[in-house]
Write a protein that holds these residues in place. Structure first.
Motif, short mmCIF file in Angstrom:
data_model
loop_
_atom_site.label_atom_id
_atom_site.label_comp_id
_atom_site.label_asym_id
_atom_site.label_seq_id
_atom_site.Cartn_x
_atom_site.Cartn_y
_atom_site.Cartn_z
N ALA A 284 43.70 15.30 11.33
CA ALA A 284 44.25 16.59 10.94
C ALA A 284 43.67 17.11 9.64
O ALA A 284 43.81 18.30 9.32
CB ALA A 284 45.77 16.51 10.84
N THR A 285 43.02 16.24 8.86
CA THR A 285 42.42 16.67 7.59
C THR A 285 40.90 16.66 7.63
O THR A 285 40.26 16.80 6.59
CB THR A 285 42.90 15.77 6.43
N GLY A 286 40.32 16.47 8.82
CA GLY A 286 38.88 16.53 8.95
C GLY A 286 38.15 15.25 8.59
O GLY A 286 36.92 15.24 8.50
N ARG A 287 38.89 14.15 8.39
CA ARG A 287 38.23 12.88 8.08
C ARG A 287 37.62 12.23 9.32
O ARG A 287 36.75 11.39 9.21
CB ARG A 287 39.22 11.91 7.44
N LEU A 288 38.11 12.60 10.49
CA LEU A 288 37.55 12.16 11.76
C LEU A 288 37.34 13.39 12.63
O LEU A 288 38.10 14.36 12.54
CB LEU A 288 38.50 11.19 12.48
N PRO A 289 36.31 13.38 13.48
CA PRO A 289 36.08 14.53 14.35
C PRO A 289 37.19 14.69 15.37
O PRO A 289 37.86 13.72 15.75
CB PRO A 289 34.74 14.20 15.02
N VAL A 290 37.38 15.91 15.80
CA VAL A 290 38.39 16.24 16.81
C VAL A 290 37.68 16.80 18.03
O VAL A 290 36.85 17.71 17.91
CB VAL A 290 39.39 17.28 16.27
N THR A 291 37.95 16.25 19.19
CA THR A 291 37.34 16.74 20.41
C THR A 291 37.98 18.07 20.82
O THR A 291 39.05 18.44 20.31
CB THR A 291 37.50 15.74 21.56
N ASP A 292 37.35 18.76 21.75
CA ASP A 292 37.91 20.02 22.23
C ASP A 292 39.29 19.80 22.85
O ASP A 292 40.22 20.60 22.63
CB ASP A 292 36.98 20.66 23.27
N ALA A 293 39.43 18.72 23.61
CA ALA A 293 40.72 18.43 24.23
C ALA A 293 41.78 18.13 23.18
O ALA A 293 42.93 18.57 23.30
CB ALA A 293 40.58 17.26 25.20
N GLU A 294 41.40 17.38 22.15
CA GLU A 294 42.35 17.08 21.07
C GLU A 294 42.72 18.35 20.31
O GLU A 294 43.88 18.55 19.94
CB GLU A 294 41.75 16.04 20.13
N ARG A 295 41.74 19.20 20.06
CA ARG A 295 42.00 20.45 19.35
C ARG A 295 42.97 21.33 20.13
O ARG A 295 43.87 21.94 19.56
CB ARG A 295 40.68 21.18 19.12
N THR A 296 42.80 21.35 21.43
CA THR A 296 43.71 22.13 22.27
C THR A 296 45.13 21.56 22.20
O THR A 296 46.11 22.30 22.07
CB THR A 296 43.22 22.13 23.73
N ALA A 297 45.22 20.23 22.26
CA ALA A 297 46.54 19.60 22.20
C ALA A 297 47.21 19.86 20.86
O ALA A 297 48.43 20.12 20.79
CB ALA A 297 46.40 18.10 22.44
N LEU A 298 46.44 19.81 19.78
CA LEU A 298 47.00 20.09 18.45
C LEU A 298 47.47 21.54 18.36
O LEU A 298 48.56 21.82 17.83
CB LEU A 298 45.95 19.82 17.37
N ALA A 299 46.66 22.45 18.87
CA ALA A 299 47.03 23.87 18.81
C ALA A 299 48.29 24.14 19.61
O ALA A 299 49.17 24.89 19.19
CB ALA A 299 45.86 24.72 19.31
N GLU A 300 48.36 23.53 20.79
CA GLU A 300 49.55 23.72 21.63
C GLU A 300 50.80 23.17 20.95
O GLU A 300 51.90 23.68 21.17
CB GLU A 300 49.34 23.04 22.98
#
Length: 223
Positions: free
Chosen positions: A197-213
């Motif tokens: 959540a702070t950019g220390r690890l990459p976020v996949t598109d699927a993870e980004r979608t889940a976070l946004a939801e």
């Protein structure tokens, strides 16, 4: 405010113990926060940990306007502000010539904040260096975020396992998610939430979608 104060106190005490075990060479290691070396990042963390003591010595604004999550916003960290943050930490680091002084100054800074918070009246509001009016408890939560998240950066720089306390991790996750539950399908533990959540690890598109939801967004850091 008490859970945040306990988390702040325990996380700072744990970092201070780490500092007392460092050798001089450790201060000149690079960090995941370039261009800072370990000594610069520690100066930044120490300044942030002690900031609330000075804020409580100033007049109180009439009402709080920003919460902990709202404090972290990219708009506040413009290039000039970011440059001063970077250069200020490097200047502060030069005033702490050895690891003993680094540990001593960090201990002094966080204890000054802890004492000031203990003496603050219930409902006290403070003004941040960005001009935000915040309740003491909310600003203290930002200090837990800073010490815990940069603690992960320091652990990486020192090739050590993270020493994040469960209490601090819980406070940070709550700030990062706005109190919303992390989607179970992500399978993240607390430290993974902090890193992702702070950019220390990459976020996949699927993870980004889940976070946004889930209504979870990344924060911007400037201390």
């Amino acid at each position: 405010m008490e859970p945040a104060r306990a988390a702040f106190r325990d996380e700072c005490a744990r970092l201070e113990r780490v500092l007392h075990g460092l050798d001089e060479a450790a201060l000149d290691r690079p960090t995941p926060c370039p261009p800072w070396l370990v000594r610069d990042l520690l100066a930044h963390v120490g300044t942030g940990a002690g900031r609330l003591a000075g804020m409580l010595a100033e007049p109180a604004p009439p009402r709080a306007e920003v919460d902990a999550a709202g404090y972290f916003g990219a708009a506040k960290f413009s290039p000039p502000v970011d440059r001063e943050r970077i250069d200020g930490a490097r200047r502060a680091a030069r005033e702490l010539p050895d690891v003993t002084e680094v540990a001593r100054e960090f201990g002094r800074a966080w204890r000054a904040t802890d004492t000031a918070v203990a003496d603050a009246p219930v409902g006290r509001v403070v003004r941040t260096r960005h001009g935000d009016a915040m309740a003491v408890g909310e600003f203290l939560r930002t200090r837990v975020v800073e010490v815990a998240v940069h603690g992960l950066d320091l652990a990486d720089a020192l090739d050590r396992s993270p020493w994040t306390t469960p209490a601090a991790a819980a406070v940070v996750v709550d700030v990062l998610t706005g109190g919303r539950p992390v989607p179970a399908r992500l399978g993240w533990d607390a430290l993974t939430v902090l890193r992702k959540a702070t950019g220390r690890l990459p976020v996949t598109d699927a993870e980004r979608t889940a976070l946004a939801e889930a209504g979870i967004r990344r924060l911007a850091f400037g201390g």
